[in-house]
Design a protein around this motif. Structure first.
Motif, PDB file in Angstrom:
ATOM      1  N   ALA A 156       0.844  -1.187   0.000  1.00  0.00           N
ATOM      2  CA  ALA A 156       0.000   0.000   0.000  1.00  0.00           C
ATOM      3  C   ALA A 156       0.882   1.239   0.000  1.00  0.00           C
ATOM      4  O   ALA A 156       1.487   1.580   1.001  1.00  0.00           O
ATOM      5  N   VAL A 157       0.977   1.889  -1.145  1.00  0.00           N
ATOM      6  CA  VAL A 157       1.795   3.094  -1.247  1.00  0.00           C
ATOM      7  C   VAL A 157       1.077   4.240  -0.542  1.00  0.00           C
ATOM      8  O   VAL A 157      -0.124   4.411  -0.673  1.00  0.00           O
ATOM      9  N   ILE A 158       1.819   5.032   0.227  1.00  0.00           N
ATOM     10  CA  ILE A 158       1.218   6.104   1.002  1.00  0.00           C
ATOM     11  C   ILE A 158       1.532   7.463   0.396  1.00  0.00           C
ATOM     12  O   ILE A 158       2.427   7.598  -0.443  1.00  0.00           O
ATOM     13  N   ASN A 159       0.794   8.456   0.836  1.00  0.00           N
ATOM     14  CA  ASN A 159       1.055   9.835   0.466  1.00  0.00           C
ATOM     15  C   ASN A 159       1.927  10.445   1.565  1.00  0.00           C
ATOM     16  O   ASN A 159       1.452  10.757   2.656  1.00  0.00           O
ATOM     17  N   LEU A 160       3.209  10.600   1.297  1.00  0.00           N
ATOM     18  CA  LEU A 160       4.145  11.104   2.302  1.00  0.00           C
ATOM     19  C   LEU A 160       3.766  12.496   2.811  1.00  0.00           C
ATOM     20  O   LEU A 160       4.104  12.858   3.939  1.00  0.00           O
ATOM     21  N   CYS A 161       3.062  13.251   1.989  1.00  0.00           N
ATOM     22  CA  CYS A 161       2.722  14.620   2.381  1.00  0.00           C
ATOM     23  C   CYS A 161       1.668  14.671   3.491  1.00  0.00           C
ATOM     24  O   CYS A 161       1.412  15.736   4.053  1.00  0.00           O
ATOM     25  N   ALA A 173      13.601   7.610  -0.898  1.00  0.00           N
ATOM     26  CA  ALA A 173      13.934   6.264  -0.423  1.00  0.00           C
ATOM     27  C   ALA A 173      14.544   5.386  -1.499  1.00  0.00           C
ATOM     28  O   ALA A 173      14.975   4.267  -1.216  1.00  0.00           O
ATOM     29  N   PHE A 174      14.607   5.877  -2.747  1.00  0.00           N
ATOM     30  CA  PHE A 174      15.119   5.065  -3.842  1.00  0.00           C
ATOM     31  C   PHE A 174      16.360   5.665  -4.507  1.00  0.00           C
ATOM     32  O   PHE A 174      16.899   5.077  -5.443  1.00  0.00           O
ATOM     33  N   PRO A 221       8.988  -0.056  -0.623  1.00  0.00           N
ATOM     34  CA  PRO A 221       7.980   0.149  -1.680  1.00  0.00           C
ATOM     35  C   PRO A 221       6.821   1.027  -1.253  1.00  0.00           C
ATOM     36  O   PRO A 221       6.154   1.640  -2.079  1.00  0.00           O
ATOM     37  N   ASN A 222       6.567   1.126   0.073  1.00  0.00           N
ATOM     38  CA  ASN A 222       5.490   1.996   0.541  1.00  0.00           C
ATOM     39  C   ASN A 222       5.800   3.469   0.346  1.00  0.00           C
ATOM     40  O   ASN A 222       4.913   4.319   0.422  1.00  0.00           O
ATOM     41  N   LEU A 223       7.074   3.788   0.118  1.00  0.00           N
ATOM     42  CA  LEU A 223       7.496   5.179  -0.013  1.00  0.00           C
ATOM     43  C   LEU A 223       7.810   5.540  -1.461  1.00  0.00           C
ATOM     44  O   LEU A 223       8.580   6.461  -1.726  1.00  0.00           O
ATOM     45  N   ASP A 224       7.230   4.840  -2.396  1.00  0.00           N
ATOM     46  CA  ASP A 224       7.469   5.065  -3.813  1.00  0.00           C
ATOM     47  C   ASP A 224       6.763   6.344  -4.258  1.00  0.00           C
ATOM     48  O   ASP A 224       5.553   6.369  -4.458  1.00  0.00           O
ATOM     49  N   LYS A 241       3.370  -1.421 -15.978  1.00  0.00           N
ATOM     50  CA  LYS A 241       4.411  -0.406 -16.102  1.00  0.00           C
ATOM     51  C   LYS A 241       5.438  -0.609 -14.993  1.00  0.00           C
ATOM     52  O   LYS A 241       5.145  -1.220 -13.954  1.00  0.00           O
ATOM     53  N   ASN A 242       6.654  -0.118 -15.241  1.00  0.00           N
ATOM     54  CA  ASN A 242       7.713  -0.314 -14.256  1.00  0.00           C
ATOM     55  C   ASN A 242       7.528   0.596 -13.048  1.00  0.00           C
ATOM     56  O   ASN A 242       6.947   1.671 -13.129  1.00  0.00           O
ATOM     57  N   ALA A 243       8.044   0.151 -11.900  1.00  0.00           N
ATOM     58  CA  ALA A 243       8.040   0.928 -10.666  1.00  0.00           C
ATOM     59  C   ALA A 243       9.434   1.509 -10.455  1.00  0.00           C
ATOM     60  O   ALA A 243      10.313   1.379 -11.315  1.00  0.00           O
ATOM     61  N   THR A 244       9.667   2.132  -9.308  1.00  0.00           N
ATOM     62  CA  THR A 244      10.978   2.709  -9.029  1.00  0.00           C
ATOM     63  C   THR A 244      12.016   1.629  -8.757  1.00  0.00           C
ATOM     64  O   THR A 244      13.130   1.675  -9.261  1.00  0.00           O
TER      65      THR A 244
END
Length: 382
Positions: A156-161, A173-174, A221-224, A241-244
Motif C-alpha cells: 500500500a503506497v502512502i502519500n508522504l505529504c 527512499a530510492f 515500496p510503501n514510499l514510492d 508499467k515499471n516501478a521505481t
C-alpha cells in the motif's frame, strides 16, 4: 494437515506479529528527514513520531490536543488532513484483541488485532490464512481464490505529504541524489541533485558523496513517490508499467495501480514486461538492489559505468578509464565489452525495444535537476 498443525501455525502467527512492523515503517520515513523532525502518526490524530538519529520514537499530545505536522506542535483543533491520515479503515473492528482477521482480496495476508491496532503479516511457505481456524493452513484445507495478482507481494503506497511537514526538502527512499518537497497535503515536487552531488538529509542540501552516507535509501515500496504521483488510478485493466525499484512493477487492476514484487533474484524487464533474471533485465533502476556484489554495472552506459553497492543499496557511481568496460561478473574494468543487455544506451536499444515498453514514471510536477539543486540549496541556506 498433520495433527496440531493449526495450533502451531497460530502460535507462529503470534510470534511473527509480535516482532513484525506495521505496513508503514515510520523509521524509514525518519531516514528521509533532518534530525529531530516530527512526523504525523498513521493511527491517531493525537500521536506523532520524533525522528532522532534516523529512528522513529512514538509520542502523544496531551489529552484534548492534536498533532499538527506543519507547525510541528500539538494544537487544540485536529488538522483537516488528519481524517484521511490512516492508510486503511480499521480492519480489526468487531474482532477481539489477540485475534486475527483476513486481508480483503488476499489469500496469504492477515491482520493481527493487538492492543496497538491492526498489524499486517503474511503466512510463510506458501500457506494461506484460514479465518475459521485463525491460523496459516494448507490450501488443500482452505481453498482460496485471491482477487489480486500476487496479493502477498502487493504494497500500500502512502502519500508522504500526509505525514511530513510542508515546505521542507527531504530525501528519496530510492535514490541518494533524489529529493522531495510537499507544497501541501495533496501536491509535491521531486527532483535530483546535479553535478554528481547527492542529497544530504541531515542538512537538506545537495552535498558531496563523501559527506553523505545515503542511509535514506531503503527501497521501501510503501514510499514510492512515483506511485503517489499517479494518484493510484488507471484506465486500462491489465496494463503494466515499471516501478521505481528494479524488482517491482505495477498492474492496472480495478481502475487502480497495484504494486507487485517479483520473486527473489528477479527484476522487472521493461521490454518483455515480465520478471526475468536480474542479469538480463532491461530496466533503468538501482541495480544494487537484491545483490551482494560490491560493484555492479550501471544501466545505459554501454558498460563503461558502474555502481558501488553496500548491502544492496547504491552508495556512489564511477566510470572505467577510456577504452575499458566494467564487467560485474569479473568485478572490475576490462578491455572487452561484456555487452550486457542492460548496459546499452536508449538510442542504441530503441530498435529492439517495443513501443511503449519503457514507461514514464516521473513524478508529476518534477523540476529540472539544475533548477531543483539551486532551489534546494538556496532555501536550505536561508
Amino acid at each position: 494437515m498433520f495433527p496440531g498443525a493449526s495450533s502451531i501455525c497460530a502460535l507462529v502467527l503470534v510470534l511473527m506479529c509480535s516482532s513484525a512492523a506495521t505496513a508503514l515503517n515510520m523509521t524509514n520515513i525518519c531516514l528521509l528527514l533532518k534530525n529531530n523532525a516530527r512526523i504525523a502518526s498513521a493511527d491517531s490524530c493525537s500521536n506523532y513520531y520524533t525522528c532522532s538519529n534516523g529512528a522513529a520514537t512514538s509520542q502523544s499530545c496531551s489529552s484534548g490536543t492534536y498533532f499538527d505536522k506543519n507547525s510541528q506542535a500539538c494544537v487544540s483543533t485536529a488538522p483537516s488532513y488528519c481524517s484521511s491520515n490512516s492508510t486503511t479503515t480499521n480492519p480489526c473492528a468487531g474482532h477481539a484483541t489477540g485475534s486475527f482477521a483476513a486481508v480483503s482480496g488476499s489469500c496469504t495476508n492477515y491482520y493481527y488485532c493487538g492492543t496497538n491496532g491492526a498489524e499486517e503479516g503474511t503466512c510463510p511457505n506458501n500457506l494461506v490464512f484460514n479465518p475459521t481456524t485463525q491460523s496459516c493452513d494448507y490450501s488443500s484445507n482452505y481453498p482460496c481464490q485471491s482477487s489480486n495478482t500476487s496479493s502477498s507481494d502487493a504494497n500500500a503506497v502512502i502519500n508522504l505529504c500526509l505525514y511530513i511537514q510542508k515546505g521542507i526538502y527531504f530525501g528519496n527512499a530510492f535514490s541518494c541524489a533524489g529529493w522531495q518537497k510537499c507544497y501541501n497535503e495533496s501536491s509535491f515536487t521531486t527532483g535530483s541533485c546535479s553535478n554528481d552531488l547527492v542529497f544530504d538529509t541531515a542538512n537538506a542540501i545537495c552535498n558531496y558523496p563523501a559527506n553523505v552516507d545515503c542511509s535514506q535509501v531503503t527501497n521501501d515500496p510503501n514510499l514510492d513517490v512515483n506511485a503517489a504521483s499517479d494518484g493510484g488510478t488507471c484506465t486500462t485493466s491489465g496494463e503494466l508499467k515499471n516501478a521505481t525499484a528494479c524488482n517491482q512493477y505495477y498492474i492496472c487492476n480495478n481502475a487502480k495501480w497495484q504494486l507487485i514484487t517479483c520473486s527473489t533474484g528477479k527484476y522487472y524487464d521493461t521490454v518483455s514486461k515480465t520478471c526475468v533474471n536480474r542479469n538480463v533485465a532491461y530496466n533503468d533502476c538501482d541495480r544494487c538492489l537484491g545483490t551482494n556484489l560490491q560493484f555492479v554495472n550501471a544501466f545505459g552506459t554501454n558498460c563503461t559505468g558502474y555502481l558501488y553497492c553496500v548491502e544492496g543499496v547504491e552508495k556512489s557511481s564511477g566510470t572505467c578509464p577510456t577504452g575499458d568496460y566494467f564487467n560485474e561478473d569479473m568485478g572490475g574494468c576490462v578491455s572487452e565489452n561484456p555487452n550486457y543487455v542492460f548496459c546499452t544506451s536508449e538510442s542504441s536499444s530503441s530498435a529492439t525495444t517495443t513501443s511503449g515498453s519503457t514507461d514514464d514514471t516521473t513524478a508529476s510536477g518534477e523540476t529540472t535537476a539544475s533548477a531543483a539543486t539551486t532551489e534546494a540549496t538556496t532555501e536550505a541556506a536561508k
